[in-house]
Design an enzyme around this catalytic site. Structure first.
Site, PDB file in Angstrom:
ATOM      1  N   ASP A  92      -6.171 -45.470 -12.054  1.00  0.00           N
ATOM      2  CA  ASP A  92      -6.577 -45.473 -13.657  1.00  0.00           C
ATOM      3  C   ASP A  92      -6.315 -43.950 -14.212  1.00  0.00           C
ATOM      4  OD1 ASP A  92      -8.146 -45.693 -15.861  1.00  0.00           O
ATOM      5  OD2 ASP A  92     -10.138 -45.349 -15.032  1.00  0.00           O
ATOM      6  N   LYS A  94      -4.555 -43.301 -17.038  1.00  0.00           N
ATOM      7  CA  LYS A  94      -4.700 -43.427 -18.489  1.00  0.00           C
ATOM      8  C   LYS A  94      -3.481 -42.479 -18.852  1.00  0.00           C
ATOM      9  CE  LYS A  94      -9.377 -44.503 -18.935  1.00  0.00           C
ATOM     10  NZ  LYS A  94     -10.067 -44.398 -17.527  1.00  0.00           N
ATOM     11  N   ASP A  97       1.438 -39.817 -22.901  1.00  0.00           N
ATOM     12  CA  ASP A  97       2.144 -38.847 -23.442  1.00  0.00           C
ATOM     13  C   ASP A  97       3.636 -39.341 -23.692  1.00  0.00           C
ATOM     14  OD1 ASP A  97       3.378 -36.155 -23.503  1.00  0.00           O
ATOM     15  OD2 ASP A  97       1.916 -35.497 -22.271  1.00  0.00           O
TER      16      ASP A  97
HETATM   17  O1  6AU Z   1     -19.443 -48.143 -13.660  1.00  0.00           O
HETATM   18  P1  6AU Z   1     -19.032 -46.561 -13.653  1.00  0.00           P
HETATM   19  O2  6AU Z   1     -19.377 -46.023 -15.076  1.00  0.00           O
HETATM   20  O3  6AU Z   1     -19.704 -45.707 -12.571  1.00  0.00           O
HETATM   21  O4  6AU Z   1     -17.624 -46.532 -13.640  1.00  0.00           O
HETATM   22  C1  6AU Z   1     -16.801 -47.175 -14.625  1.00  0.00           C
HETATM   23  C2  6AU Z   1     -15.355 -46.874 -14.300  1.00  0.00           C
HETATM   24  C3  6AU Z   1     -14.996 -45.311 -14.203  1.00  0.00           C
HETATM   25  C4  6AU Z   1     -14.269 -44.957 -15.666  1.00  0.00           C
HETATM   26  O5  6AU Z   1     -13.443 -43.984 -15.315  1.00  0.00           O
HETATM   27  C5  6AU Z   1     -13.602 -46.258 -16.051  1.00  0.00           C
HETATM   28  O6  6AU Z   1     -14.194 -47.275 -15.237  1.00  0.00           O
HETATM   29  N1  6AU Z   1     -13.543 -46.653 -17.318  1.00  0.00           N
HETATM   30  C6  6AU Z   1     -12.310 -47.224 -18.190  1.00  0.00           C
HETATM   31  C7  6AU Z   1     -11.336 -47.398 -17.132  1.00  0.00           C
HETATM   32  C8  6AU Z   1     -11.230 -48.316 -16.354  1.00  0.00           C
HETATM   33  O7  6AU Z   1     -10.190 -47.403 -17.835  1.00  0.00           O
HETATM   34  C9  6AU Z   1     -12.475 -47.092 -19.244  1.00  0.00           C
HETATM   35  C10 6AU Z   1     -13.514 -47.088 -20.173  1.00  0.00           C
HETATM   36  O8  6AU Z   1     -13.545 -47.403 -21.250  1.00  0.00           O
HETATM   37  N2  6AU Z   1     -14.798 -46.762 -19.567  1.00  0.00           N
HETATM   38  C11 6AU Z   1     -14.838 -46.604 -18.228  1.00  0.00           C
HETATM   39  O9  6AU Z   1     -15.792 -46.537 -17.767  1.00  0.00           O
HETATM   40  O10 6AU Z   1     -14.125 -44.944 -13.343  1.00  0.00           O
END
Ligand code: 6AU
Length: 264
Positions: A92, A94, A97
């Site tokens: 992940d 992201k 750039d």
């Molecule tokens: O359920 P959590 O919050 O413990 O974990 C959610 C995971 C984390 C975030 O970096 C990721 O999902 N995430 C992402 C991704 C996948 O790109 C985008 C986003 O909008 N929100 C988010 O939580 O590893």
């Protein structure tokens, strides 16, 4: 109908995207639309949970740069687990750039393109910095990387992806480059193309928010109401004292919600 899910079997045979063919096949075989986000900070913890979670998930998502002792040995072990237990490796990162810098980072210290099946990429940098660069690596058999998920909507409170037109512009980039872009990170279904998969984070059955901007909702909301395909669950599992129980719970509820479409 726009924004309506097509049965998974149909999507598997219709899609021309090799990564999505594989993802859909793994999902159907394992009866799982659960991606586990393992945000632990040591290799050992990540690998330990990956091994336990393997049978229940279709993908495991990591943040390589959050793992304090990250090494090539870690990625060797992770890819072995993924090959043996049939899950997708999702880094992940992201990327956001210039195309040239994205390429340097994909091949850089962590060699992400060599071990990740799929990575996240922001749309903000525009088509030319995304499609060409990632296509080059995806078509090169020396790299494991097989696809990109574009960030169409973030789950966080106040995210600027909610500004007028941002998500729509992101969707256009994806729809025009479906050989490279295999889907989205989003909150709601964003494209009518059934071969673009909708992965959704911000899912937790027992909590609504953390103290750092995250917003969680339940599985029914994410799959039934908002028509996503795959749920990404982190702390709902990783902070639990009984992760296996939670893996089974999220997997069952999410699969029942998605597979309804295939039976109707
Ligand atoms: O359920 P959590 O919050 O413990 O974990 C959610 C995971 C984390 C975030 O970096 C990721 O999902 N995430 C992402 C991704 C996948 O790109 C985008 C986003 O909008 N929100 C988010 O939580 O590893």
């Amino acid at each position: 109908v726009e924004n309506q899910r097509t049965p998974l079997s149909e999507r598997e045979s219709l899609t021309e995207n090799a990564l999505n063919k594989k993802i859909l096949s793994v999902m159907r075989k394992k009866k799982s639309n659960l991606c586990l986000a393992i945000d632990y900070t040591t290799s050992e913890e990540v690998l330990q949970l990956a091994e336990i979670a393997g049978p229940f998930v279709m993908a495991i998502k990591v943040h390589a740069d959050a793992i304090t002792d990250f090494s090539e040995e870690f990625t060797r072990k992770l890819t072995t687990l993924a090959n043996d237990m049939d899950f997708i490796i999702f880094e992940d990162r992201k990327f956001g750039d210039t195309g040239n810098t994205n390429l340097l980072q994909l091949k850089g210290a962590q060699k992400i393109a060599s071990w990740a099946d799929v990575v996240t990429v922001h749309a903000v940098q525009g088509t030319d910095s995304i499609a060409g660069v990632f296509r080059q690596l995806i078509n090169d058999p020396n790299y494991r990387l097989s696809g990109v998920l574009l960030i169409a909507q973030l789950s966080t409170k106040g995210s600027l992806t909610a500004l007028d037109g941002y998500t729509e512009s992101t969707v256009s980039i994806a729809e025009e480059n479906r050989d490279v872009i295999s889907g989205f990170i989003a909150q709601t279904r964003v494209s009518g193309f059934s071969d673009l998969l909708n992965w959704t984070p911000g899912v937790n059955l027992d909590a609504k928010t953390d103290s750092a901007g995250q917003q969680w909702r339940g599985v029914d909301e994410a799959i039934d109401v908002q028509q996503n395909d795959i749920i990404i669950v982190g702390r709902g599992v990783t902070s639990s004292s009984e992760p296996v129980q939670q893996l089974k719970r999220y997997r069952r509820i999410a699969w029942e919600a998605l597979a309804k479409d295939d039976e109707s």
